[in-house]
Design an enzyme around this catalytic site. Structure first.
Site, PDB file in Angstrom:
ATOM      1  N   CYS A 143      11.665  42.417 -27.084  1.00 21.64           N
ATOM      2  CA  CYS A 143      10.231  42.333 -26.774  1.00 21.64           C
ATOM      3  C   CYS A 143       9.721  40.888 -26.741  1.00 21.64           C
ATOM      4  CB  CYS A 143       9.437  43.153 -27.776  1.00 21.64           C
ATOM      5  SG  CYS A 143       9.917  42.878 -29.485  1.00 21.64           S
ATOM      6  N   HIS A 188       2.611  40.459 -28.044  1.00 24.71           N
ATOM      7  CA  HIS A 188       3.319  39.228 -28.396  1.00 24.71           C
ATOM      8  C   HIS A 188       2.841  38.106 -27.478  1.00 24.71           C
ATOM      9  CE1 HIS A 188       5.759  41.542 -30.995  1.00 24.71           C
ATOM     10  NE2 HIS A 188       6.922  41.472 -30.402  1.00 24.71           N
TER      11      HIS A 188
HETATM   12  N1  LIG Z   1       9.204  48.701 -33.014  1.00 23.65           N
HETATM   13  C1  LIG Z   1       9.421  47.977 -31.926  1.00 23.65           C
HETATM   14  O1  LIG Z   1       8.500  47.497 -31.259  1.00 23.65           O
HETATM   15  C2  LIG Z   1      10.822  47.719 -31.450  1.00 23.65           C
HETATM   16  C3  LIG Z   1      11.001  46.896 -30.352  1.00 23.65           C
HETATM   17  C4  LIG Z   1      12.288  46.685 -29.861  1.00 23.65           C
HETATM   18  C5  LIG Z   1      13.358  47.306 -30.472  1.00 23.65           C
HETATM   19  N2  LIG Z   1      13.176  48.099 -31.564  1.00 23.65           N
HETATM   20  C6  LIG Z   1      14.372  48.776 -32.106  1.00 23.65           C
HETATM   21  O2  LIG Z   1      14.272  50.181 -31.810  1.00 23.65           O
HETATM   22  C7  LIG Z   1      14.859  50.945 -32.847  1.00 23.65           C
HETATM   23  C8  LIG Z   1      13.824  51.907 -33.392  1.00 23.65           C
HETATM   24  O3  LIG Z   1      12.743  51.163 -33.926  1.00 23.65           O
HETATM   25  P1  LIG Z   1      11.493  51.867 -34.620  1.00 23.65           P
HETATM   26  O4  LIG Z   1      10.527  50.785 -34.929  1.00 23.65           O
HETATM   27  O5  LIG Z   1      11.036  53.019 -33.795  1.00 23.65           O
HETATM   28  O6  LIG Z   1      12.186  52.407 -35.986  1.00 23.65           O
HETATM   29  P2  LIG Z   1      11.684  53.570 -36.945  1.00 23.65           P
HETATM   30  O7  LIG Z   1      10.236  53.804 -36.806  1.00 23.65           O
HETATM   31  O8  LIG Z   1      12.238  53.251 -38.295  1.00 23.65           O
HETATM   32  O9  LIG Z   1      12.471  54.886 -36.400  1.00 23.65           O
HETATM   33  C9  LIG Z   1      13.847  55.021 -36.484  1.00 23.65           C
HETATM   34  C10 LIG Z   1      14.331  56.317 -35.829  1.00 23.65           C
HETATM   35  O10 LIG Z   1      15.761  56.386 -35.979  1.00 23.65           O
HETATM   36  C11 LIG Z   1      16.092  57.585 -36.671  1.00 23.65           C
HETATM   37  N3  LIG Z   1      17.242  57.361 -37.545  1.00 23.65           N
HETATM   38  C12 LIG Z   1      17.306  56.585 -38.654  1.00 23.65           C
HETATM   39  N4  LIG Z   1      18.527  56.693 -39.219  1.00 23.65           N
HETATM   40  C13 LIG Z   1      19.234  57.551 -38.463  1.00 23.65           C
HETATM   41  C14 LIG Z   1      20.549  58.085 -38.549  1.00 23.65           C
HETATM   42  N5  LIG Z   1      21.386  57.757 -39.519  1.00 23.65           N
HETATM   43  N6  LIG Z   1      20.945  58.963 -37.565  1.00 23.65           N
HETATM   44  C15 LIG Z   1      20.104  59.318 -36.573  1.00 23.65           C
HETATM   45  N7  LIG Z   1      18.838  58.844 -36.445  1.00 23.65           N
HETATM   46  C16 LIG Z   1      18.415  57.984 -37.392  1.00 23.65           C
HETATM   47  C17 LIG Z   1      14.856  57.969 -37.466  1.00 23.65           C
HETATM   48  O11 LIG Z   1      14.898  59.364 -37.763  1.00 23.65           O
HETATM   49  P3  LIG Z   1      14.230  59.950 -39.113  1.00 23.65           P
HETATM   50  O12 LIG Z   1      12.752  60.004 -38.888  1.00 23.65           O
HETATM   51  O13 LIG Z   1      14.820  61.329 -39.188  1.00 23.65           O
HETATM   52  O14 LIG Z   1      14.623  59.072 -40.249  1.00 23.65           O
HETATM   53  C18 LIG Z   1      13.770  57.587 -36.483  1.00 23.65           C
HETATM   54  O15 LIG Z   1      13.637  58.594 -35.511  1.00 23.65           O
HETATM   55  C19 LIG Z   1      15.361  49.928 -33.890  1.00 23.65           C
HETATM   56  O16 LIG Z   1      16.733  49.711 -33.658  1.00 23.65           O
HETATM   57  C20 LIG Z   1      14.545  48.696 -33.612  1.00 23.65           C
HETATM   58  O17 LIG Z   1      15.237  47.536 -33.995  1.00 23.65           O
HETATM   59  C21 LIG Z   1      11.915  48.328 -32.065  1.00 23.65           C
END
Ligand SMILES: NC(=O)c1ccc[n+]([C@@H]2O[C@H](COP(=O)([O-])OP(=O)(O)OC[C@H]3O[C@@H](n4cnc5c(N)ncnc54)[C@H](OP(=O)(O)O)[C@@H]3O)[C@@H](O)[C@H]2O)c1
Length: 362
Positions: free
Chosen positions: A157, A252
Site C-alpha cells: 500500500c 497514505h
Molecule cells: N490492513 C491493510 O491495510 C493491509 C494492507 C496490505 C496488506 N495487508 C496484509 O493482508 C493480510 C491480512 O491483513 P488484515 O489487516 O486483514 O489482518 P487481520 O485483520 O488480522 O485478519 C487476518 C485474517 O487471517 C485469518 N487467519 C489468521 N490466522 C490464520 C490461520 N492460521 N489460518 C487461516 N486463516 C488465518 C484470520 O481469521 P480469524 O478471524 O479466524 O482469526 C483473519 O480472517 C496480512 O498478511 C497483512 O499483512 C494488510
C-alpha cells in the site's frame, strides 16, 4: 454474463471485510465462500467476526449467515469457486504454501499478501502500469503444472501514492527518489478503537515497510525475460524511503523528492499525469477510476479528509509539484491504502485478469 464464484480467504480480517464490502454488488464476481482460521471455521460469518467489524458501512446482510470454512480445507473451498482473493494473516512460509496449494488445485489466487511478491514468475500488478506482466502466468503455470491455477499479487500500500507518477514520467528518465510516507493506522489492520495510543501520536517505524517501498516499484517497472520465464526488476530509479505511522484512519501520503535525466517542465509533468489512460480505463473495467490521477493546484492539497475518496478510493491525488533546491522536483501524493492499496487494488487486478481470460468459469 454469469458471475464468477469467489472465495475470500481471511474473510474475517480487516482486508477480508473490505473485499466483502467492495464485492457486495459486483457485476462480474459473487462472493460464495468465506474462509478463515480454524477459530472461525464452522461459525456463521456474523458470529466469527463478532465485535471485529471495522468498516464504516454495515456488514452486508447476505454474508451474515454464511458458514465460514477453514482456509486449510483447500479441496472444499476450491470445489466451490472459480477463483479466490487471499488476505490471510499467517507466517510468510505458510502463506506461500497455502496460496500455492490453491493454485495447484486449479484455483487462481489474487493475493493481497506480500509472501509471493518476490517469486520470480508471480506478477505483481498495478493494472494501470504493468498489465502486460500477467503474461508471466503462462510460465508460472508450467512450473506449477497447472492449466488454470496461478498466483497474482498486488504490491504494498505504501508505494501507491508515488510509484504510478514515477512510472508515467519514465520518458523523462526518473533517476533518484527520496520518499517519506505518512501512513494511516488501517494499514496495520487497526482503528483508533483498537489502537488508542495512536491518537495524537507519530511513530517513526513500520516494520519491513521501507524495504518494500524502495524495492517493489522496481519489479513493477521491470520486464519479462522470455528465455528464463521470470520478471526481471528494473535497475532504477534509485529509491530511498522512510515510513512513518501517523494518526489518520485511511490514506497514505507520500512526500517525494525526485531527479530526472532530462529536464521536464512542470507543465509537461502535470500533463503526463492527468492525460494518462491505462488498460483498466481502456477496457472500462467495473472498478476502474475514470481518472487514474488527479493533479490538485491548491497549495494545501492533497488532504486526507478531502481527497482520500477520489474516484471511490481507486484514484490517486498528486499536488505541490515544484522545483527543488537539492533535487530537480518535489511533490506530494495521496492514495487510499485499504482500497487502491489493498482489497480494491486486488479486485481491479482480478478484473484485468478476467478481461485478459486468465480467470474464467472453471
Ligand atoms: N490492513 C491493510 O491495510 C493491509 C494492507 C496490505 C496488506 N495487508 C496484509 O493482508 C493480510 C491480512 O491483513 P488484515 O489487516 O486483514 O489482518 P487481520 O485483520 O488480522 O485478519 C487476518 C485474517 O487471517 C485469518 N487467519 C489468521 N490466522 C490464520 C490461520 N492460521 N489460518 C487461516 N486463516 C488465518 C484470520 O481469521 P480469524 O478471524 O479466524 O482469526 C483473519 O480472517 C496480512 O498478511 C497483512 O499483512 C494488510
Amino acid at each position: 454474463m454469469e458471475r464468477l464464484k469467489v472465495a475470500v480467504l481471511g474473510a474475517t480480517g480487516m482486508v477480508g471485510q473490505r473485499f466483502i464490502s467492495l464485492l457486495e454488488d459486483h457485476p462480474w464476481f459473487e462472493v460464495t465462500t468465506l474462509a478463515a482460521s480454524p477459530r472461525s471455521a464452522g461459525k456463521t460469518y456474523e458470529e466469527a467476526v463478532g465485535g471485529r467489524w471495522k468498516l464504516e458501512t454495515p456488514m452486508p446482510e447476505r454474508v451474515k449467515s454464511m458458514t465460514v470454512l477453514d482456509v486449510s480445507d483447500v479441496a472444499r473451498v476450491s470445489s466451490e469457486v472459480d477463483f479466490c482473493f487471499s488476505a490471510v494473516d499467517m507466517t510468510k512460509d505458510e502463506i506461500r504454501k497455502i496460496e500455492e496449494e490453491y493454485a495447484k488445485n486449479e484455483t487462481p489466487v489474487v493475493s493481497n499478501n506480500s509472501a509471493h511478491r518476490w517469486t520470480e514468475d508471480v506478477p505483481m500488478i498495478i493494472p494501470e502500469l504493468n498489465p502486460e506482466h500477467t503474461r508471466i502466468i503462462e510460465y508460472q503455470r508450467k512450473r506449477l503444472n497447472t492449466t488454470n491455477g496461478f498466483i497474482a499479487v498486488k504490491p504494498n500500500c505504501s508505494i501507491q501514492a508515488y510509484a504510478p507518477a514515477v512510472h508515467i514520467w519514465k520518458e523523462f528518465g526518473p533517476k533518484r527518489l527520496a520518499v517519506s510516507t505518512y501512513q494511516a493506522i488501517s494499514g496495520a489492520g487497526k482503528t483508533f478503537k483498537d489502537w488508542p495510543e495512536m491518537e495524537g501520536n507519530v511513530i517513526p517505524y513500520i516494520g519491513g515497510e521501507e524495504e518494500k517501498s524502495e524495492k517493489e516499484p522496481l519489479k513493477i517497472y521491470g520486464h519479462i525475460d522470455e528465455n528464463k520465464g521470470v520478471i526481471v526488476p528494473a535497475e532504477g530509479p534509485e529509491i530511498t524511503a522512510q515510513c512513518i505511522r501517523i494518526p489518520v484512519l485511511n490514506g497514505h501520503t507520500a512526500s517525494v523528492f525526485i531527479d530526472f535525466e532530462k529536464d521536464p517542465s512542470k507543465e509537461e509533468l502535470i500533463s503526463a499525469l492527468t492525460s494518462y489512460v491505462g488498460e483498466p480505463q481502456k477496457l472500462d473495467l467495473p472498478s476502474a477510476p475514470k481518472q487514474f490521477i488527479q493533479y490538485l493546484e491548491d497549495d494545501n492539497r492533497p488532504q486526507v479528509t478531502l481527497d482520500v475518496d477520489f474516484e471511490r478510493g481507486f484514484g490517486i491525488s498528486i499536488g505541490r509539484l515544484r522545483k527543488d533546491t537539492v533535487f530537480d522536483y518535489k511533490f506530494v501524493g495521496l492514495a487510499h491504502n485499504t482500497i487502491r492499496g489493498a482489497a480494491g487494488g486486488a479486485v481491479l487486478c482480478a478484473e484485468l485478469l478476467t478481461a485478459q481470460k486468465y480467470i474464467g468459469k472453471k
